[in-house]
Design an enzyme around this catalytic site. Structure first.
Site, short mmCIF file in Angstrom:
data_model
loop_
_atom_site.label_atom_id
_atom_site.label_comp_id
_atom_site.label_asym_id
_atom_site.label_seq_id
_atom_site.Cartn_x
_atom_site.Cartn_y
_atom_site.Cartn_z
N SER A 1 0.84 -1.20 0.00
CA SER A 1 0.00 0.00 0.00
C SER A 1 0.86 1.24 0.00
O SER A 1 2.03 1.21 0.38
CB SER A 1 -0.92 0.00 1.21
OG SER A 1 -0.17 0.38 2.35
N LYS A 2 0.28 2.31 -0.46
CA LYS A 2 1.00 3.57 -0.61
C LYS A 2 1.65 4.03 0.70
O LYS A 2 2.70 4.65 0.70
CB LYS A 2 0.05 4.66 -1.13
CG LYS A 2 0.56 5.19 -2.46
CD LYS A 2 -0.14 6.38 -2.97
CE LYS A 2 0.65 7.11 -4.04
NZ LYS A 2 1.46 6.41 -4.96
N ARG A 3 0.98 3.69 1.80
CA ARG A 3 1.51 4.09 3.10
C ARG A 3 2.87 3.46 3.39
O ARG A 3 3.66 3.97 4.15
CB ARG A 3 0.52 3.71 4.20
CG ARG A 3 -0.20 4.91 4.78
CD ARG A 3 -1.12 4.51 5.90
NE ARG A 3 -1.91 3.34 5.52
CZ ARG A 3 -2.13 2.31 6.33
NH1 ARG A 3 -1.61 2.29 7.52
NH2 ARG A 3 -2.89 1.31 5.93
N HIS A 4 3.11 2.29 2.79
CA HIS A 4 4.36 1.59 3.07
C HIS A 4 5.39 1.72 1.95
O HIS A 4 6.21 0.84 1.73
CB HIS A 4 4.08 0.11 3.35
CG HIS A 4 3.22 -0.08 4.55
ND1 HIS A 4 1.91 -0.50 4.46
CD2 HIS A 4 3.45 0.16 5.85
CE1 HIS A 4 1.39 -0.54 5.67
NE2 HIS A 4 2.29 -0.14 6.53
#
Ligand code: GLU
Length: 494
Positions: free
Chosen positions: A260-263
């Site tokens: 995911s973009k967060r990671h």
């Protein structure tokens, strides 16, 4: 295999996710392996998720990766165009088609109008949750007659159209990765097929389009597996032949979580901007969830096409391992066409403030040698910035303990002095001179091996490891070599 037709059907919600690129790649490889056709369809019926420019972005990413399709949506001279006999390939341009098929389902009793308000649906859901039931539509409008429903519509009431699933029926289908799958309709919801804004949902549009476009194999991420029984039922309702299903394992990170973009980086664009080569990214991605028979790890697109089959796609998630990607990409960097690699490196060097357009025009050949000198240790092209700063800084600070030690050697002043004399006597440092200069100073000083090379390396680069000395001398050129020797003499040797 005869007449294979597959499609990649992204929704234009912003960018192409790395998992989406892998789906597109597997479709492409399967199509090419079987001399089939590959189609790009845009699924934009969810207007709330539409993002301006997303279609162009998606297509640019596919083009960059070298994934070619035969039909569908293309960008030509900055404009979106469509090519192929089964168009339009953009779902928002097919609304009248969906309407016709929804009407057919209603006529045949496979679908019904539903007038339940959002408030009522929320309430039903809440009550089901309290009772520990899985939230789903309670079927209130199933019993409305067609006449009653039409009257409500004539009175201007808002409605959706839902799929009318039969009670307690097993729906069966075969998936080439997952095997036989059976799901009972008791575990399924009466899916909305047509929304109140007149747009179809994904579920209706995907079935209608895959059928009308002659799609033989549906190759997509396993997140769609729970929806497939509804699609299978729709094929039966229409009396159409089902396609073959292939659900691919999700691309996971090392912690076995969805990327995911967060990671970190997830879009193809992110990887391009970091200086991953399309060949490296594609080769690596092919291996995330699939292995060739001989377990080879470096495969060109042609080899991937040759080897690819769904039998060797794994059932469990494919792990995206950045270290492995770096290794594969480094392999491609080392063997890449030098002109092409230089062109990829130039924007990074510009961005770092090392070069400008004038520099590029005047010293392109020099840049090529620079890239050739440092490419060995790169796993992506952006890393070049840290490897080449020694060629762009006026002076070089020596900070490393071991390097400082070298400057204290007894032989160091003699060696650097001899180098200075050789360079001063030359018009300029040609490639030829850079290759012979060390031999010359060995002769004049009598110093050999490490004692000869290390002082020069440290004086010119500030470090004890780095690119070939011959390249360092050549790339720096006469003035810089002299400046650096002088700096070392003034600051370290006195
Ligand atoms: N539009 C869907 C997506 O965004 C396509 C799913 C499918 O391939 O059926 O992933």
């Amino acid at each position: 295999m005869e007449g294979v037709r597959v499609r990649f059907a992204p929704s234009p919600t912003g960018y192409l996710h790395i998992g989406g690129l892998r789906t597109a790649l597997y479709n492409y490889l399967f199509a090419k392996h079987n001399n089939g056709k590959f189609i790009l369809r845009i699924e934009d019926t969810d207007r709330t998720r539409y993002v301006e420019g997303a279609i162009e972005n998606l297509i640019n990413s596919l083009n960059w990766a070298g994934i070619k399709y035969d039909e569908g949506v293309f960008v030509e001279e900055g404009k979106i165009v469509q090519r192929g006999e089964y168009g339009p390939y953009i779902q928002s341009e097919r609304l009248d088609i969906y309407k016709k098929y929804v009407d057919e389902l209603i006529e045949k009793g496979y679908a019904y109008y539903c007038f339940c308000t959002k408030e009522r649906l929320d309430k039903v859901r809440e009550e089901q949750k309290i009772k520990g039931l899985i939230p789903r539509y309670d079927g209130l409008c199933r019993s409305l007659s067609l006449e009653e429903a039409r009257e409500k519509i004539a009175n201007g009431e808002e409605y959706v159209v839902r799929l009318k699933l039969p009670p307690n029926r097993d729906i069966k289908f075969k998936d080439l990765v997952r095997g036989d799958i059976i799901i009972n309709t008791e575990d399924l919801d009466d899916q909305v097929l047509l929304k109140s804004d007149g747009f179809p949902t994904y579920h209706l549009a995907v079935v209608v389009d895959d059928h009308l476009m002659g799609i033989t194999h549906i190759v997509r991420g396993e997140e769609w597996l729970p929806s497939t029984p509804k699609h299978v039922y729709l094929y039966e309702a229409f009396g159409w032949e089902k396609p073959t299903y292939v659900h691919l394992p999700t691309v996971l990170n090392k912690e076995r979580k969805k990327l995911s973009k967060r990671h970190g980086d997830v879009s193809v664009e992110d990887f391009r901007k970091k200086g991953y080569l399309p060949e490296g990214l594609v080769n690596y991605l092919a291996l995330v969830g699939w292995t060739p028979e001989d377990n080879r790890e470096i495969l060109s697109m042609e080899e991937l096409i040759e080897e690819f089959s769904f039998e060797r796609v794994s059932k469990t998630g494919g792990i995206f391992d950045i270290d492995k990607l770096n290794w594969v990409n480094g392999h491609y960097i080392r063997g890449y066409d030098l002109d092409k690699l230089t062109d990829i490196a130039i924007p990074f060097l510009k961005e770092a403030g090392f070069i400008d357009d004038e520099f590029i025009n005047e010293r392109y050949e020099w840049l090529k040698i620079l890239v050739a000198t440092v490419r060995e240790g790169l796993s992506n092209v952006s890393e070049i910035v840290d490897k080449v700063d020694i060629f762009f800084n006026d002076k070089v600070e020596v900070e490393d303990e071991e390097a400082l030690e070298v400057l204290k050697w007894e032989e160091t002043p003699t060696v650097l002095n001899a180098l200075k004399e050789e360079v001063e006597n030359a018009q300029e440092i040609t490639e030829e001179l850079s290759k012979t200069i060390m031999k010359k100073i060995q002769k004049s000083t009598g110093v050999k091996g490490k004692k000869l090379f290390m002082p020069v390396r440290v004086a010119l680069s500030g470090k004890i490891h780095g690119p070939e000395l011959v390249s360092i001398i050549y790339l720096l050129g006469k003035q810089n070599v002299l400046k650096r020797i002088k700096y070392i003499e003034n600051n370290h040797l006195k």
